[in-house]
Design a protein around this motif. Structure first.
Motif, PDB file in Angstrom:
ATOM      1  N   GLU A 150      23.026 -13.216  17.642  1.00  0.00           N
ATOM      2  CA  GLU A 150      21.935 -12.544  16.745  1.00  0.00           C
ATOM      3  C   GLU A 150      22.392 -13.199  15.181  1.00  0.00           C
ATOM      4  O   GLU A 150      21.859 -12.883  14.227  1.00  0.00           O
ATOM      5  CB  GLU A 150      22.498 -11.102  16.762  1.00  0.00           C
ATOM      6  N   GLN A 151      23.449 -13.918  15.180  1.00  0.00           N
ATOM      7  CA  GLN A 151      24.323 -14.354  13.945  1.00  0.00           C
ATOM      8  C   GLN A 151      23.451 -16.012  13.776  1.00  0.00           C
ATOM      9  O   GLN A 151      23.805 -16.559  12.668  1.00  0.00           O
ATOM     10  CB  GLN A 151      25.610 -14.285  13.847  1.00  0.00           C
ATOM     11  N   LEU A 152      22.836 -16.658  14.721  1.00  0.00           N
ATOM     12  CA  LEU A 152      22.675 -18.069  14.846  1.00  0.00           C
ATOM     13  C   LEU A 152      21.685 -18.232  13.575  1.00  0.00           C
ATOM     14  O   LEU A 152      22.252 -19.219  12.956  1.00  0.00           O
ATOM     15  CB  LEU A 152      21.843 -18.520  16.143  1.00  0.00           C
ATOM     16  N   SER A 153      20.711 -17.679  13.572  1.00  0.00           N
ATOM     17  CA  SER A 153      19.490 -17.947  12.402  1.00  0.00           C
ATOM     18  C   SER A 153      20.194 -17.666  10.894  1.00  0.00           C
ATOM     19  O   SER A 153      19.746 -18.572  10.040  1.00  0.00           O
ATOM     20  CB  SER A 153      18.400 -17.042  12.564  1.00  0.00           C
ATOM     21  N   LEU A 154      21.066 -16.798  10.955  1.00  0.00           N
ATOM     22  CA  LEU A 154      21.782 -16.398   9.724  1.00  0.00           C
ATOM     23  C   LEU A 154      22.574 -17.604   9.127  1.00  0.00           C
ATOM     24  O   LEU A 154      22.736 -18.049   8.066  1.00  0.00           O
ATOM     25  CB  LEU A 154      22.396 -15.092   9.534  1.00  0.00           C
ATOM     26  N   ALA A 155      23.318 -17.977  10.106  1.00  0.00           N
ATOM     27  CA  ALA A 155      24.360 -19.058   9.949  1.00  0.00           C
ATOM     28  C   ALA A 155      23.660 -20.301   9.563  1.00  0.00           C
ATOM     29  O   ALA A 155      24.102 -21.260   8.675  1.00  0.00           O
ATOM     30  CB  ALA A 155      25.125 -19.334  11.269  1.00  0.00           C
ATOM     31  N   ILE A 156      22.461 -20.518  10.256  1.00  0.00           N
ATOM     32  CA  ILE A 156      21.827 -21.937   9.879  1.00  0.00           C
ATOM     33  C   ILE A 156      21.132 -21.504   8.539  1.00  0.00           C
ATOM     34  O   ILE A 156      21.066 -22.661   7.673  1.00  0.00           O
ATOM     35  CB  ILE A 156      20.926 -22.231  10.776  1.00  0.00           C
TER      36      ILE A 156
END
Length: 525
Positions: free
Chosen positions: A316-322
């Motif tokens: 769930e954090q992937l898009s935020l990290a990228i």
């Protein structure tokens, strides 16, 4: 002799010009003397050697014609033979100069215009020299000026004593800059050019933001807080790494200020650019986690040799990290100086399993062992045959289930394989016609040399003719899409600085550096 009013007036004008242009009075006098000398030559002959002196107090002009004493006269306009010279000066010797006073020159219209042009040009040159000296040591400062005009997207800024330019690519995107506006910018470069000194300003340079924080945050100005790294996507978002030399001071809080007053002042200057203030850390893994905020990081795998970091985040954090269009990870990478790969926990698990299987298969084939021994080696962190061949034998013997005899046998097999591989590669190198001098480069092993030879690089001269991109690979836009071109040594993960050093060494061995220095010296002369 009485001083005439027009001569005094001339000197007053000269002083006024010197003060207005901030030029030394001696330079103005020298320009006037040069102009008079040129005017006198138009009357007495261009080849005549004429010297002019102007008294800076009275404006009185004195003219002499200089004649060089020689044995044999070749040019009677500038030379006089020894016998004739000794008639007027018995002590004259060959190489001396005799001077004859000349009457003051009556300026004609053409001579007056020529003199005016000479003085104007000398004044302009002196003004340019002063401007260059004023600004050449100010690179890295913030300066303020008024926008004078806009030319083809470039902004011309009036600094008072001169003009500077903010090129289109150095402006903040979509920032409205209008004629008459006062603007602050970072002095990025000052160059001396034929048309005068060129002062290049920037508003999207990372250090522009750092200097703004220095002005807004007293602790940064005093050196209590250091700005360790800055990364910007001008006009959109930026990250800044800060560190406090005083443990009692929170560097992030100090830069943010009361109710965000300090950071908002910087944001206002940068046309609303969002700024993430990140606590800097000597531990690169910790700094990377901080730089990727606000995303949460589950795991970090650091490869310092390749300057690469693998970051594992929850799904769930992937898009935020990228981040949007990869902005967050790109800025974090610029901030840390390491290449950052972001993956989910599931992707990381699949990758590890694939690497585990590939390494196990490699050891089974190369060392001729069963899957149990190969799996034990991989589980202990061995990834390459070279590691097994040259590691301290005790590290292998201490693996659970192994003994000294097993360790010695595994190491012997690894060394035997590598020696056989070396012989095969060397034979291939010889067959391909690669010169022996290529073996003298410490950065290159046989695998790299063969890879270069397959691309036609078989000699030191061939290598010297390459550029870093040829070795590391490069990416460019083709028909609006990014296309990557693989470098000759890209699969060996050679870094750009290492590629540049290798090519520089090859050019040094060829003597090309000396030739280039010689050509530059000739051009300068």
């Amino acid at each position: 002799m009485a001083v005439t009013a027009n001569k005094l007036e001339l000197m007053q004008i000269a002083r006024a010009v010197a003060m207005e242009k901030s030029i030394d009075m001696d330079i103005v006098i020298e320009a006037m003397e040069d102009a008079l000398s040129r005017a006198a030559k138009s009357r007495y002959g261009q080849e005549t050697n004429i010297r002019v002196e102007i008294d800076p107090k009275t404006g009185e002009q004195r003219l002499w014609r200089l004649m060089e004493v020689v044995d044999e006269v070749e040019n009677d306009s500038t030379e006089i033979n020894l016998k004739a010279a000794q008639r007027s000066n018995p002590e004259a010797e060959v190489g001396d100069f005799l001077s004859d006073p000349l009457p003051p020159v009556d300026f004609g219209r053409v001579a007056a215009l020529a003199a005016k042009q000479t003085i104007t040009q000398r004044m302009r040159d002196a003004e340019r020299d002063n401007q260059y000296e004023d600004y050449k040591d100010r690179v890295g400062e913030i300066i303020s000026g008024v926008i004078k005009r806009l030319e083809y997207g470039h902004v011309i800024v009036d600094l008072g004593k001169g003009e500077a330019v903010i090129r289109r690519d150095q402006q903040i995107p979509r920032e409205p800059l209008r004629q008459g506006d006062r603007v602050r910018a970072y002095i990025a470069d000052v160059r001396r050019e034929a048309r005068g000194p060129q002062i290049f300003l920037s508003r999207n340079h990372p250090q522009f933001m750092a200097k703004l924080f220095e002005q807004e945050v007293p602790e940064v100005y005093d050196g209590v807080i250091e700005i360790k790294a800055v990364a910007r996507d001008a006009g959109s978002r930026a990250k800044i790494g800060v560190y406090s030399n005083d443990s009692s001071i929170d560097p992030v809080g100090a830069c943010v200020g009361m109710r965000g007053s300090r950071v908002q002042a910087v944001v206002g200057e940068l046309a609303g650019e969002k700024i993430d203030i990140v606590p800097w850390s000597e531990d690169i893994a910790t700094f990377c986690v901080n730089a990727l905020a606000p995303a949460e990081v589950a795991k970090v795998v650091l490869d310092e040799e390749l300057e690469r970091i693998e970051v594992v985040v929850p799904d769930e954090q992937l898009s935020l990290a990228i981040g949007r269009r990869g902005q967050n990870v790109r800025l974090a990478s610029q901030l840390t100086g390491f290449e950052i790969d972001i993956m989910t926990e599931e992707e990381e698990s699949e990758k590890r399993q694939k690497e585990y299987a590939e390494r196990s298969k490699l050891f089974m084939e190369v060392l001729d062992v069963d899957d149990m021994i190969a799996n034990l080696l991989v589980a202990e962190g061995f990834a390459r045959v070279e590691e097994v061949a040259y590691v301290d034998i005790n590290e292998i013997a201490l693996i659970e289930g192994f003994d000294d005899e097993t360790a010695e046998e595994l190491q012997a097999r690894a060394q035997e394989y590598l020696e056989k591989e070396r012989q095969e590669l060397d034979a291939k190198r010889t067959e391909m016609g690669v010169e022996d001098a290529m073996l003298e480069f410490e950065q290159l092993d046989l695998k790299m040399i063969v890879a270069l030879a397959e691309e036609g690089v078989k000699s030191v001269e061939d290598l010297a003719g390459c550029v870093a991109d040829d070795l590391t690979g490069w990416t460019e836009r083709v028909d609006g899409e990014k296309k990557h071109y693989e470098g000759m040594l890209e699969k060996f993960r050679i870094k750009p600085d290492a590629a540049e050093e290798l090519i520089a060494e090859a050019r040094g061995r060829m003597g090309w550096d000396d030739e280039e220095e010689g050509e530059e010296a000739e051009q300068t002369a």
